[in-house]
Enzyme design. Structure first.
Site, mmCIF file in Angstrom:
data_model
loop_
_atom_site.group_PDB
_atom_site.id
_atom_site.type_symbol
_atom_site.label_atom_id
_atom_site.label_comp_id
_atom_site.label_asym_id
_atom_site.label_seq_id
_atom_site.Cartn_x
_atom_site.Cartn_y
_atom_site.Cartn_z
ATOM 1 N N LYS A 22 -38.222 -19.446 18.473
ATOM 2 C CA LYS A 22 -37.775 -20.558 17.618
ATOM 3 C C LYS A 22 -36.792 -21.442 18.382
ATOM 4 C CE LYS A 22 -34.215 -19.709 14.748
ATOM 5 N NZ LYS A 22 -33.048 -20.597 14.834
ATOM 6 N N ASN A 23 -35.867 -20.812 19.112
ATOM 7 C CA ASN A 23 -34.799 -21.594 19.757
ATOM 8 C C ASN A 23 -35.233 -22.265 21.049
ATOM 9 O OD1 ASN A 23 -33.226 -20.973 17.623
ATOM 10 N ND2 ASN A 23 -31.975 -19.450 18.674
ATOM 11 N N CYS A 120 -21.331 -23.641 8.891
ATOM 12 C CA CYS A 120 -22.377 -22.773 8.326
ATOM 13 C C CYS A 120 -21.735 -21.393 8.167
ATOM 14 C CB CYS A 120 -23.594 -22.731 9.234
ATOM 15 S SG CYS A 120 -23.383 -21.672 10.636
ATOM 16 N N ARG A 125 -18.813 -24.500 13.928
ATOM 17 C CA ARG A 125 -19.940 -25.022 14.719
ATOM 18 C C ARG A 125 -19.895 -26.544 14.864
ATOM 19 N NH1 ARG A 125 -25.293 -21.858 13.389
ATOM 20 N NH2 ARG A 125 -25.759 -22.440 15.535
ATOM 21 N N ASP A 308 -26.971 -13.278 19.071
ATOM 22 C CA ASP A 308 -28.025 -13.228 18.062
ATOM 23 C C ASP A 308 -28.612 -11.834 17.900
ATOM 24 O OD1 ASP A 308 -29.448 -16.544 18.626
ATOM 25 O OD2 ASP A 308 -27.597 -15.853 17.711
ATOM 26 N N ARG A 400 -36.190 -18.374 8.061
ATOM 27 C CA ARG A 400 -35.886 -19.469 9.001
ATOM 28 C C ARG A 400 -36.326 -19.112 10.410
ATOM 29 N NH1 ARG A 400 -30.072 -21.976 8.795
ATOM 30 N NH2 ARG A 400 -31.131 -23.010 10.503
HETATM 31 C C1 EPZ Z 1 -27.578 -21.770 19.712
HETATM 32 O O1 EPZ Z 1 -26.738 -22.378 18.750
HETATM 33 C C2 EPZ Z 1 -28.619 -20.989 18.927
HETATM 34 N N1 EPZ Z 1 -29.390 -21.924 18.095
HETATM 35 C C3 EPZ Z 1 -27.922 -19.951 18.048
HETATM 36 O O2 EPZ Z 1 -28.926 -19.189 17.396
HETATM 37 C C4 EPZ Z 1 -27.113 -19.021 18.951
HETATM 38 O O3 EPZ Z 1 -26.403 -18.102 18.138
HETATM 39 C C5 EPZ Z 1 -26.125 -19.847 19.790
HETATM 40 O O4 EPZ Z 1 -26.833 -20.856 20.532
HETATM 41 C C6 EPZ Z 1 -25.349 -18.991 20.779
HETATM 42 O O5 EPZ Z 1 -26.236 -18.325 21.625
HETATM 43 C C7 EPZ Z 1 -30.348 -22.680 18.677
HETATM 44 O O6 EPZ Z 1 -30.589 -22.608 19.875
HETATM 45 C C8 EPZ Z 1 -31.103 -23.591 17.767
HETATM 46 P P1 EPZ Z 1 -23.505 -23.044 20.888
HETATM 47 P P2 EPZ Z 1 -25.689 -23.509 19.216
HETATM 48 O O7 EPZ Z 1 -23.383 -24.527 20.909
HETATM 49 O O8 EPZ Z 1 -26.226 -24.269 20.360
HETATM 50 C C9 EPZ Z 1 -18.928 -23.812 19.957
HETATM 51 C C10 EPZ Z 1 -30.023 -18.206 15.591
HETATM 52 O O9 EPZ Z 1 -29.689 -17.196 14.975
HETATM 53 N N2 EPZ Z 1 -19.250 -25.245 20.101
HETATM 54 O O10 EPZ Z 1 -23.939 -22.344 22.123
HETATM 55 O O11 EPZ Z 1 -25.290 -24.245 17.990
HETATM 56 C C11 EPZ Z 1 -19.620 -23.176 18.750
HETATM 57 O O12 EPZ Z 1 -18.860 -23.370 17.583
HETATM 58 C C12 EPZ Z 1 -28.978 -19.231 15.966
HETATM 59 O O13 EPZ Z 1 -31.183 -18.455 16.002
HETATM 60 C C13 EPZ Z 1 -18.223 -26.184 20.055
HETATM 61 O O14 EPZ Z 1 -17.053 -25.846 19.882
HETATM 62 O O15 EPZ Z 1 -24.477 -22.621 19.704
HETATM 63 C C14 EPZ Z 1 -19.712 -21.718 19.144
HETATM 64 O O16 EPZ Z 1 -18.489 -21.085 18.840
HETATM 65 C C15 EPZ Z 1 -27.650 -18.939 15.285
HETATM 66 N N3 EPZ Z 1 -18.529 -27.502 20.182
HETATM 67 C C16 EPZ Z 1 -19.889 -21.783 20.671
HETATM 68 O O17 EPZ Z 1 -19.459 -23.086 21.065
HETATM 69 C C17 EPZ Z 1 -19.815 -27.930 20.399
HETATM 70 O O18 EPZ Z 1 -20.039 -29.158 20.541
HETATM 71 C C18 EPZ Z 1 -21.324 -21.597 21.144
HETATM 72 O O19 EPZ Z 1 -22.116 -22.449 20.351
HETATM 73 C C19 EPZ Z 1 -20.849 -26.971 20.447
HETATM 74 C C20 EPZ Z 1 -20.546 -25.625 20.307
#
Ligand code: EPZ
Length: 431
Positions: A22-23, A120, A125, A308, A400
């Site tokens: 999915k990702n 969320c 996030r 995850d 999802r």
């Molecule tokens: C991706 O989310 C995945 N989703 C998530 O999978 C996964 O848990 C996550 O990466 C971490 O591996 C998709 O790929 C669609 P991040 P993403 O940006 O990109 C902070 C699932 O279960 N952050 O790597 O949204 C954020 O709050 C989902 O399939 C900022 O502060 O995660 C988090 O603490 C859940 N500012 C950390 O970084 C930003 O602009 C990592 O988030 C972006 C992120």
């Protein structure tokens, strides 16, 4: 609202087939916005987030053609014209990954209006790092009534370092950089396999990218991209979930059509815990053993232990000998499943970012609530090992990211079924 009813205590046996990631599919679908040519994607999982993304692209004016029957895991996307470069709140609030259209829209159309995702269940996030990256490429970003508005002439290549590693942030800015003028160097990038898969698709579309899968990605911008056909990589999180299902039920399961290389961090920990795991070219065979040992884990960006898979691993550690300290370093609130597991008999103590799982504890079936996608998977796994019947409500979270999970598990021997509202909604005809 659908529920899952699971009667636990049956070892799984047989094959569990893994679908497309999915990702990886979500950014790949957003990438179609970068070209006026058709893009065809294979091995797309039939899950809600994909359906949401397809609807989102259609509202922008993208022609979509999802295969049916045997071709149902194929989707054709044709962004010949982008009439509405906008991602509305109604869609973004259900799926924050909609922000992946931001980079492609700014790069292709010079404008984008995307609803801010809001928080969320697992954390705030924010998308500040996405926005800083696009500003570095020359986009003017403003916020207006809960929307991010981005405008640009032609984007210009830049040197940008992410303040912290972000998966979709890396993907968003990478997609924008492919059409920027000149060279872009992105530092402190995510190294997830899904980022590498996106770069492979973009390269097929004519992008010039080096270093995907390492912390530094270099892009030479091009004037336009062309269409491509691409097969999405297997879902490493679904694969990891199935591996844990085999172990937690003391079963004998072959997880097929996966990429074991993407599961190394999990497989190392499971072997330390005493699990019997054998790895093939595109499959992993697991046999549950009498007693697993508790092994501590800290989640980390790839190639570290995937956040995850944290919830699924926590369910398994309730059955292991000893106390496993599980530290969640990526999200600030990703232990909701622990509270539900405790209601099933687990002994988990939360200390901020750490969860201490004391085992083994016999689990008993209960009525539980899913709170987010991977927490839901954790509850299914616990229910498979629990004594008696578990009813999991709000399984739309599960839908999802898992395609027909109950059918796949039932085929491997689980006593699991999906039921609609046990009490018909007010005014509905009793079935
Ligand atoms: C991706 O989310 C995945 N989703 C998530 O999978 C996964 O848990 C996550 O990466 C971490 O591996 C998709 O790929 C669609 P991040 P993403 O940006 O990109 C902070 C699932 O279960 N952050 O790597 O949204 C954020 O709050 C989902 O399939 C900022 O502060 O995660 C988090 O603490 C859940 N500012 C950390 O970084 C930003 O602009 C990592 O988030 C972006 C992120």
């Amino acid at each position: 609202m659908d529920k899952l009813v699971i009667r636990g205590g049956r070892p799984l046996a047989g094959t569990l087939r893994v679908g497309g990631a999915k990702n990886a599919a979500l950014p790949a679908m957003a990438a179609c916005l970068l070209t006026a040519d058709p893009v065809t994607l294979e091995n797309i999982p039939d899950v809600r987030d994909i359906q949401t993304t397809r609807r989102l692209l259609e509202t922008m004016g993208v022609a979509t053609d999802a295969g049916a029957g045997r071709a149902k895991h194929r989707i054709g996307l044709h962004a010949e014209f982008i009439l509405h470069p906008e991602a509305p709140y109604e869609l973004v609030k259900t799926m924050r990954a909609s922000t992946l259209v931001l980079g492609p829209l700014v790069a292709r159309k010079g404008e984008a209006r995307v609803s801010l995702p809001g928080g969320c269940a697992i954390g705030a996030r924010p998308i500040d790092l996405h926005l800083k990256g696009l500003e570095a490429l020359g986009a003017a970003i403003t916020q207006d009534h809960g929307y991010v508005v981005a405008r640009a002439g032609r984007l210009r290549g830049a040197h940008y370092r992410f303040d912290r590693i972000t998966v979709t942030g890396t993907e968003d800015v990478l997609m924008a950089a492919t059409l920027a003028e000149g060279e872009t160097v992105l530092e402190n990038c995510a190294q997830e396999p899904e980022v590498v898969d996106l770069a492979a698709l973009l390269t097929k579309m004519g992008a010039r990218i080096h270093g995907a899968g390492t912390p530094t990605i270099t892009v030479q911008g091009v004037a336009r991209l062309h269409g491509a056909d691409h097969r999405i990589i297997p879902d490493r999180i679904e694969a990891g979930t199935f591996i844990v299902a085999g172990l937690i039920t003391g079963g004998d399961v072959k997880v097929t059509h996966c990429e074991p290389r993407h599961l190394e961090a999990l497989l190392v920990v499971l072997q330390q815990a005493g699990a019997q795991v054998s790895v093939g070219e595109d499959e992993v065979q697991v046999r549950g053993v009498e007693r697993l040992r508790a092994v501590p884990v800290a989640t980390a960006e790839y190639p570290g232990f995937a956040t995850d898979l944290q919830a699924q691993y926590m369910a398994l550690m309730t059955q292991a000998e000893g106390t496993a300290a599980i530290t969640e370093t990526i999200f600030e609130n990703r232990f909701m499943h622990a509270l539900e597991l405790n209601r099933m008999g687990a002994n988990i103590r939360l200390e901020g970012r750490r969860a201490l799982v004391a085992g083994p504890t016999p689990l008993s079936g209960a009525a539980v609530l899913a709170s987010d996608l991977r927490a839901s998977a954790s509850l299914v796994l616990a229910a498979l090992a629990a004594d008696g019947e578990t009813i999991i409500d709000r399984i739309y979270h599960l839908d999802r990211g898992y395609e027909k999970l109950e059918e796949k598990l039932r085929a491997a021997g689980a006593a699991i079924r999906r039921v609609g509202d046990l009490i018909p909604a007010r005014g509905a005809k009793a079935g």
